[in-house]
Design an enzyme around this catalytic site. Structure first.
Site, PDB file in Angstrom:
ATOM      1  N   ASP A 141      -7.205   2.961   2.689  1.00 40.50           N
ATOM      2  CA  ASP A 141      -6.852   1.692   3.326  1.00 40.50           C
ATOM      3  C   ASP A 141      -8.046   0.743   3.348  1.00 40.50           C
ATOM      4  O   ASP A 141      -7.905  -0.455   3.088  1.00 40.50           O
ATOM      5  CB  ASP A 141      -6.353   1.950   4.750  1.00 40.50           C
ATOM      6  CG  ASP A 141      -5.154   2.876   4.772  1.00 40.50           C
ATOM      7  OD1 ASP A 141      -4.199   2.621   4.016  1.00 40.50           O
ATOM      8  OD2 ASP A 141      -5.170   3.870   5.523  1.00 40.50           O
ATOM      9  N   GLU A 182       0.855  -1.187   0.000  1.00 40.89           N
ATOM     10  CA  GLU A 182       0.000   0.000   0.000  1.00 40.89           C
ATOM     11  C   GLU A 182       0.890   1.235   0.000  1.00 40.89           C
ATOM     12  O   GLU A 182       1.669   1.469   0.941  1.00 40.89           O
ATOM     13  CB  GLU A 182      -0.913   0.002   1.227  1.00 40.89           C
ATOM     14  CG  GLU A 182      -1.995   1.051   1.189  1.00 40.89           C
ATOM     15  CD  GLU A 182      -3.047   0.817   0.110  1.00 40.89           C
ATOM     16  OE1 GLU A 182      -3.798   1.763  -0.187  1.00 40.89           O
ATOM     17  OE2 GLU A 182      -3.125  -0.316  -0.440  1.00 40.89           O
ATOM     18  N   GLU A 186      -0.391   9.580  -6.025  1.00 48.75           N
ATOM     19  CA  GLU A 186       0.717   8.624  -6.041  1.00 48.75           C
ATOM     20  C   GLU A 186       0.937   8.051  -7.436  1.00 48.75           C
ATOM     21  O   GLU A 186       2.080   7.828  -7.845  1.00 48.75           O
ATOM     22  CB  GLU A 186       0.425   7.510  -5.032  1.00 48.75           C
ATOM     23  CG  GLU A 186       0.403   8.016  -3.601  1.00 48.75           C
ATOM     24  CD  GLU A 186      -0.707   7.444  -2.731  1.00 48.75           C
ATOM     25  OE1 GLU A 186      -1.035   8.081  -1.712  1.00 48.75           O
ATOM     26  OE2 GLU A 186      -1.263   6.390  -3.085  1.00 48.75           O
TER      27      GLU A 186
END
Length: 503
Positions: free
Chosen positions: A485, A300, A331
């Site tokens: 998450d 992750e 990201e």
């Protein structure tokens, strides 16, 4: 009069384009497009609401309940590490105002050295509605800010850290036993799900605290106005920054015998400086390489700013030895910029990220740094991309199953968790995903559409299959922290590793 005429002309051009290009927009999607481009009071042909027909949001939520099915083979033991902390969630604007800071221009900082740096970086990301995470170098100043945050009216304490949050989500499934390794202090240990196993060597006398400065869509501070709800995270966290629990984590796997490993926390090392992260990253890779090859490893990712550090993770070290990664739009673009990938010249996303560009970068990662060919040495075969409006799961053919359900499950949990409900409330969410998009920004590209009655769009490029799902965005989110998450964890729960392919 002129506005109505312009809208009708725009509608005619749009419908004409769709007709001549052969784009087959589903009826519901076309009515959505027409409705959103038509002035109030005007009802073009084909756009009228049909009695008894559900809204787009209700149609998608209903379809999810039918289409999201569990895999035939489910994980039973999942090991998660290695970053864990206590999150202090507070109003960002409120805390900064209470700290006697005045609004002003935004400016990004790779590392925060002062309260002024904090203010500038917060404003920089608030005006973009983007998430970010930074290291605060001055421990004494950070502790003063942390005390003020904990005492601020309405401040809340939660389980924090990607690993702990993923562990919490996985532990909500009774059939999954979770091992969590990370710096677990007494407060965090008290808040963890009782189904989570923490090795004794991971327990420490004090907790690590992270400050989460949240802002709401439309919230204003000075001349800065947030286009959407999000958060800015910062900490002075040495334990997580050095990934001090990594060796304990891998050593615990031999006794625990997991069938899936989830790794996070690499982004925390960036703030320690190049001399530290260069050496520690080599040690981390050596330790991760000890994990059994038949156990898939999901990585992750989180916010990073140093292109050299990202390149070390991507090209030479970590990414080639993991099976799956999860990441968001910031990201993903930084990966392309750091590695000279597609659309690296794009400074930032303009609104909802273009699906074609996202598809290009995902394909590049899997072809350049993954196992898109059987002869490749890399292990990476799966990427779960998530942004506010939609998710895309890209997988190399032959390795993963049930991915349509997995990406829809991730989208569904983004809606429910943000709104704080157990099932999707169609009145509390809105569709922001595009109803028509392309498989690539360049050529060759296919015209694709979203059908609310079956909200999963699939396309292939080479040996990679893409699954697209819209997100029903919560209109009044209760909490934005940890959504990524929860999305990745839920996607993994519904994913299945095909037994004929072992990593």
């Amino acid at each position: 009069m002129w506005g109505k005429a312009a809208a009708v002309a725009l509608l005619a051009l749009a419908v004409g384009y769709l007709y001549h290009t052969g784009t087959d927009l589903p009826a519901r999607a076309l009515r959505y497009y027409v409705t959103t481009t038509t002035p109030p009071g005007a009802t073009p042909t084909g756009a009228e609401h049909r009695p008894g027909e559900p809204s787009l949001e209700r149609a998608i939520a209903s379809a999810w309940e039918t289409l999201i099915t569990p895999p035939s083979r489910q994980w039973s033991k999942v090991a998660v590490g290695v970053n864990a902390c206590v999150d202090v969630v507070v109003s960002g604007v409120g805390l900064l105002q209470a700290s006697a800071l005045d609004p002003g221009p935004g400016l990004d900082h790779e590392v925060l050295h002062s309260r002024e740096d904090l203010k500038e970086a917060f404003i920089h990301y608030m005006e973009r509605g983007a998430a970010a995470e930074r290291f605060f170098s001055d421990e004494e100043v950070f502790q003063r800010i942390a005390r003020a945050a904990a005492e601020y009216p309405g401040a809340k304490l939660y389980v924090g850290g990607n690993a702990a949050l993923i562990g919490q989500k996985l532990a909500s499934y009774p059939e999954i036993t979770v091992l969590l390794c990370g710096p677990v202090g007494p407060k965090l240990h008290e808040m963890l799900d009782e189904q989570i196993v923490v090795p004794p060597d991971s327990l420490q006398e004090s907790d690590e605290y992270h400050l989460i400065l949240e802002y709401q869509a439309g919230e204003q501070w000075g001349s800065t106005r947030a286009p959407q709800a999000n958060r800015f995270i910062f900490s002075h966290d040495v334990s997580n920054g050095e990934m001090s629990s990594l060796e304990t984590f891998v050593a615990s796997l031999e006794d625990f015998q997991p069938d899936l490993v989830v790794l996070s926390g690499l982004h925390m090392m960036e703030g320690q400086g190049r001399l530290v992260w260069e050496e520690r990253l080599k040690e981390a890779v050596a330790v991760i390489s000890e994990i059994r090859k038949d156990v898939p490893v999901h990585l992750e990712l989180a916010s990073m700013t140093d292109p050299d550090y990202m390149n070390s993770i991507m090209q030479e070290q970590v990414m080639p030895i993991v099976s799956s990664i999860g990441l968001n739009e910031q990201e993903l673009l930084f990966l392309a910029q750091a590695g000279g990938g597609p659309h690296a010249d794009l400074p930032s996303w303009d609104g909802v990220p273009d699906v074609g560009r996202v598809s290009d970068i995902l394909l590049w990662i899997l072809e350049e740094h993954g196992r898109s060919e059987p002869s490749a040495e890399a292990e990476l075969t799966r990427i779960h991309f998530h942004t506010l409006a939609y998710h895309v799961l890209a997988t190399v053919d032959g390795y993963w199953g049930n991915q349509a359900a997995a990406v829809m499950a991730g989208a569904r949990v983004a809606s429910t968790q943000a709104c704080g409900v157990r099932t999707v409330d169609a009145e509390a969410v809105e569709l922001k995903a595009p109803v028509a998009f392309s498989s690539s920004h360049g050529e060759p590209r296919a015209a694709l559409t979203l059908d609310p009655a079956e909200p999963i769009t699939v396309w292939r490029r080479g040996s990679v299959t893409f699954h697209f799902s819209p997100v029903l965005v919560c209109k009044q989110p209760l909490r934005t922290v940890g959504l990524g998450d929860a999305i990745s964890a839920e996607g993994l729960v519904y994913s299945e590793l095909k037994p004929q392919q072992m990593f």
